[in-house]
Design a protein around this motif. Structure first.
Motif, mmCIF file in Angstrom:
data_model
loop_
_atom_site.group_PDB
_atom_site.id
_atom_site.type_symbol
_atom_site.label_atom_id
_atom_site.label_comp_id
_atom_site.label_asym_id
_atom_site.label_seq_id
_atom_site.Cartn_x
_atom_site.Cartn_y
_atom_site.Cartn_z
ATOM 1 N N GLN A 118 0.828 -1.200 0.000
ATOM 2 C CA GLN A 118 0.000 0.000 0.000
ATOM 3 C C GLN A 118 0.871 1.261 0.000
ATOM 4 O O GLN A 118 0.584 2.216 -0.703
ATOM 5 C CB GLN A 118 -0.931 0.008 1.220
ATOM 6 C CG GLN A 118 -2.012 -1.051 1.144
ATOM 7 C CD GLN A 118 -2.984 -0.777 0.016
ATOM 8 O OE1 GLN A 118 -3.508 0.309 -0.099
ATOM 9 N NE2 GLN A 118 -3.202 -1.761 -0.842
ATOM 10 N N GLN A 140 -7.281 3.099 6.131
ATOM 11 C CA GLN A 140 -7.346 1.641 6.210
ATOM 12 C C GLN A 140 -7.074 1.146 7.637
ATOM 13 O O GLN A 140 -7.562 0.088 8.032
ATOM 14 C CB GLN A 140 -6.314 1.009 5.271
ATOM 15 C CG GLN A 140 -6.600 1.238 3.817
ATOM 16 C CD GLN A 140 -5.607 0.512 2.944
ATOM 17 O OE1 GLN A 140 -5.492 -0.707 2.971
ATOM 18 N NE2 GLN A 140 -4.856 1.272 2.157
ATOM 19 N N ILE A 217 -13.896 -3.105 3.194
ATOM 20 C CA ILE A 217 -12.449 -3.018 2.978
ATOM 21 C C ILE A 217 -11.831 -4.383 3.221
ATOM 22 O O ILE A 217 -11.654 -4.790 4.355
ATOM 23 C CB ILE A 217 -11.792 -1.993 3.916
ATOM 24 C CG1 ILE A 217 -12.491 -0.650 3.782
ATOM 25 C CG2 ILE A 217 -10.315 -1.865 3.604
ATOM 26 C CD1 ILE A 217 -11.946 0.393 4.732
ATOM 27 N N ARG A 218 -11.574 -5.079 2.177
ATOM 28 C CA ARG A 218 -10.894 -6.364 2.325
ATOM 29 C C ARG A 218 -9.660 -6.342 1.439
ATOM 30 O O ARG A 218 -9.687 -5.844 0.317
ATOM 31 C CB ARG A 218 -11.821 -7.501 1.880
ATOM 32 C CG ARG A 218 -12.747 -8.000 2.978
ATOM 33 C CD ARG A 218 -13.691 -9.027 2.435
ATOM 34 N NE ARG A 218 -14.731 -8.399 1.657
ATOM 35 C CZ ARG A 218 -15.278 -8.935 0.566
ATOM 36 N NH1 ARG A 218 -14.841 -10.085 0.119
ATOM 37 N NH2 ARG A 218 -16.238 -8.324 -0.093
ATOM 38 N N ASN B 101 -1.892 -4.081 -5.509
ATOM 39 C CA ASN B 101 -1.774 -3.003 -4.517
ATOM 40 C C ASN B 101 -2.783 -1.887 -4.745
ATOM 41 O O ASN B 101 -2.465 -0.711 -4.562
ATOM 42 C CB ASN B 101 -0.356 -2.408 -4.504
ATOM 43 C CG ASN B 101 0.681 -3.419 -4.079
ATOM 44 O OD1 ASN B 101 0.335 -4.497 -3.615
ATOM 45 N ND2 ASN B 101 1.936 -3.084 -4.243
ATOM 46 N N LEU B 102 -3.992 -2.245 -5.142
ATOM 47 C CA LEU B 102 -5.042 -1.225 -5.184
ATOM 48 C C LEU B 102 -5.361 -0.805 -3.757
ATOM 49 O O LEU B 102 -5.140 -1.563 -2.818
ATOM 50 C CB LEU B 102 -6.298 -1.781 -5.861
ATOM 51 C CG LEU B 102 -6.166 -2.129 -7.341
ATOM 52 C CD1 LEU B 102 -7.527 -2.521 -7.905
ATOM 53 C CD2 LEU B 102 -5.582 -0.981 -8.140
ATOM 54 N N PHE B 103 -5.908 0.410 -3.610
ATOM 55 C CA PHE B 103 -6.302 0.881 -2.293
ATOM 56 C C PHE B 103 -7.671 0.288 -1.975
ATOM 57 O O PHE B 103 -8.662 0.649 -2.610
ATOM 58 C CB PHE B 103 -6.335 2.411 -2.259
ATOM 59 C CG PHE B 103 -5.031 3.032 -2.710
ATOM 60 C CD1 PHE B 103 -3.825 2.621 -2.151
ATOM 61 C CD2 PHE B 103 -5.010 3.993 -3.695
ATOM 62 C CE1 PHE B 103 -2.623 3.172 -2.562
ATOM 63 C CE2 PHE B 103 -3.801 4.553 -4.117
ATOM 64 C CZ PHE B 103 -2.606 4.143 -3.545
ATOM 65 N N PRO B 104 -7.762 -0.618 -0.997
ATOM 66 C CA PRO B 104 -9.002 -1.374 -0.799
ATOM 67 C C PRO B 104 -10.157 -0.538 -0.272
ATOM 68 O O PRO B 104 -11.303 -0.943 -0.385
ATOM 69 C CB PRO B 104 -8.605 -2.451 0.222
ATOM 70 C CG PRO B 104 -7.412 -1.909 0.910
ATOM 71 C CD PRO B 104 -6.705 -1.040 -0.077
#
Lengths: 219, 256
Positions: A118, A140, A217-218, B101-104
């Motif tokens: 990330q 996140q 959000i997973r 690596n997308l922003f979840p």
């Protein structure tokens, strides 16, 4: 039966004053500890060694000490440091310091649980450090931060009862004073316990709602 | 070769005592697609990450469009670049990752918009328009509102490509972008890259897909043990390897 009921109802105004103090102490501790704790958590995760090292020591020492000991230590130590605080500010300081140590550790853990990829992806589109933190890492981290943090908030509400030890009339001490006058410990303690339970049960319910909100959000 | 956009000289990098890059020279011309191949541990991914300053190199030089990526100043004055300078340099170098690596926490459109708004300074409306344009380009116009967890691997990777190219980078780095995909999803991702290459996007590609290397690569570089062993036109190099190491590498691939 109705006599006992009326008796309990009659104590409510006094307990109410105590409850307000409990909520006041809890709110101050929760708000200050989350603001300072998150900053400490960010420093623990990303800071230079000269910031990390003392924070690490601070967090480890306070988390390894019973809250009661922290309160008395700070309460009796402050005058030696030239600080003559009133009982309430002194005990608030102790509670905030204790809670901050826990929150900073929760925040650090939440931040560091976000995969390195990330950060890589956020760097690759040219985001600066604070932009990465604000738009990628912290949003996140919230999902991982919330459950243990709400736990720690309920601990703060329960821990606030220790202010009664230095004579501050919170829900706990109000209950004891009512008992002192009436010699009816059981109904009063039950009522006080029920009030603590309602506060903390609302908090855990809120926590579950929030967790559900972040379920999309997973990784 | 066209005018060099990327010029890598004597690049050296160690992790602890392990030397990962041991003096690599590579040039990439404008509009070229240079494909790095080699076994895992040969240093190709580390090289790619150095080009985008995700890793700091110890010695040597990487210039992209004339600008040294990781350092400022020359000789004794040479210092690692600070955070702000690195961010500005990275903004012009796109990268697509093996694990997407997308922003979840952001949907497909917001993934593409983030850099456009915060780095390029586009308004929300402009960013949205450009994001939708690029999502359409990678065939995901109808997936803009979906979160990464609701997309297949191939779709996620195409969002990853859209996120990178929407920034209109000078250079695109592709790091094993099909390695984590199910075989039937590889084609849709490679088709997007093939079109970018045809449109003249300059690329450095790390891949294990030899067919892809042959089709898209204008040049193939074979790396082993942190050095460049062989380099040449894909059809030539992959069909007639000269070095024993490349022969061995290619024959191992064929067995799988």
């Amino acid at each position: 039966m109705s006599g006992a009921f009326a008796f309990v109802v009659g104590t409510i105004p006094f307990l109410w004053q105590g409850l307000l103090m409990t909520l006041y102490v809890s709110a101050i501790v929760v708000v200050l500890s989350v603001v300072v704790g998150v900053v400490f958590g960010v420093l623990l995760a990303y800071g230079p060694w000269w910031a990390r090292w003392p924070l690490r020591a601070y967090s480890d020492i306070l988390r390894g000490t019973p809250l009661l000991v922290v309160i008395f230590t700070i309460y009796y130590l402050l005058p030696f440091a030239g600080l003559n605080l009133q009982p309430l500010p002194a005990v608030l300081l102790a509670l905030v310091m204790f809670k901050t140590a826990h929150v900073s550790e929760i925040a650090r853990g939440a931040i560091q649980s976000i995969p390195q990829g990330q950060t890589d992806a956020a760097k690759a589109i040219g985001l600066t450090f604070f932009q990465r933190l604000a738009y990628v890492i912290l949003p996140q981290s919230v999902r991982r931060f919330l459950p243990p943090w709400i736990n720690s908030v309920t601990d703060a509400v329960k821990g606030s009862s220790l202010v009664s030890l230095v004579g501050i009339v919170d829900l706990m001490l109000a209950a004891q004073q009512v008992i002192g006058r009436t010699y009816e410990p059981l109904p009063i303690y039950l009522l006080a316990a029920a009030i603590y339970f309602v506060i903390n049960y609302s908090l855990s319910t809120l926590s579950r709602r929030l967790e559900a909100r972040y379920a999309y959000i997973r990784e | 070769m066209a005018e060099a956009l990327v010029s890598i000289r004597n690049l050296k990098k160690s992790f602890g005592r392990t030397r990962v890059l041991d003096g690599v020279d590579i040039d990439v011309g404008k509009g070229e697609a240079v494909v790095l191949i080699g076994a895992s541990g040969s240093g190709k991914t580390t090289l790619l990450r150095c080009v985008n300053a995700l890793e700091r190199y110890d010695d040597g030089s990487i210039r992209v469009d004339g600008v040294e990526v990781g350092f400022r100043g020359e000789g004794a004055e040479r210092r690692p670049r600070g955070e702000r300078e690195l961010s500005a340099i990275r903004a012009d170098i796109g990268m697509v990752f093996q694990l997407f690596n997308l922003f979840p926490h952001l949907n497909a459109r917001e993934n593409v918009m983030l850099g456009l708004q915060k780095v390029r300074g586009l308004t929300k409306a402009e960013a949205r328009e450009r994001a939708d344009h690029w999502l359409a380009q990678v065939g995901l116009a109808d997936r803009a509102e979906n979160y990464p967890s609701e997309l297949s691997g191939g779709q996620q990777q195409r969002v990853g490509i859209a996120r990178a190219v929407a920034m209109e980078p000078k250079l695109l780095l592709l790091d094993e972008i099909t390695s984590a995909l199910d075989p039937e999803l590889v084609g849709e991702v490679l088709a997007v890259v093939r079109r970018l290459a045809a449109d003249g996007m300059t690329m450095i590609v790390v891949t294990h897909e030899m067919i892809f290397a042959r089709d898209v690569g204008t040049r193939v570089v074979f790396m082993d043990g942190g050095v460049k062993v062989e380099e040449g036109a894909p059809r030539d190099l992959l069909v007639n390897p000269r070095s024993e190491r490349l022969k061995a590498f290619l024959s191992r691939l064929e067995m799988h």
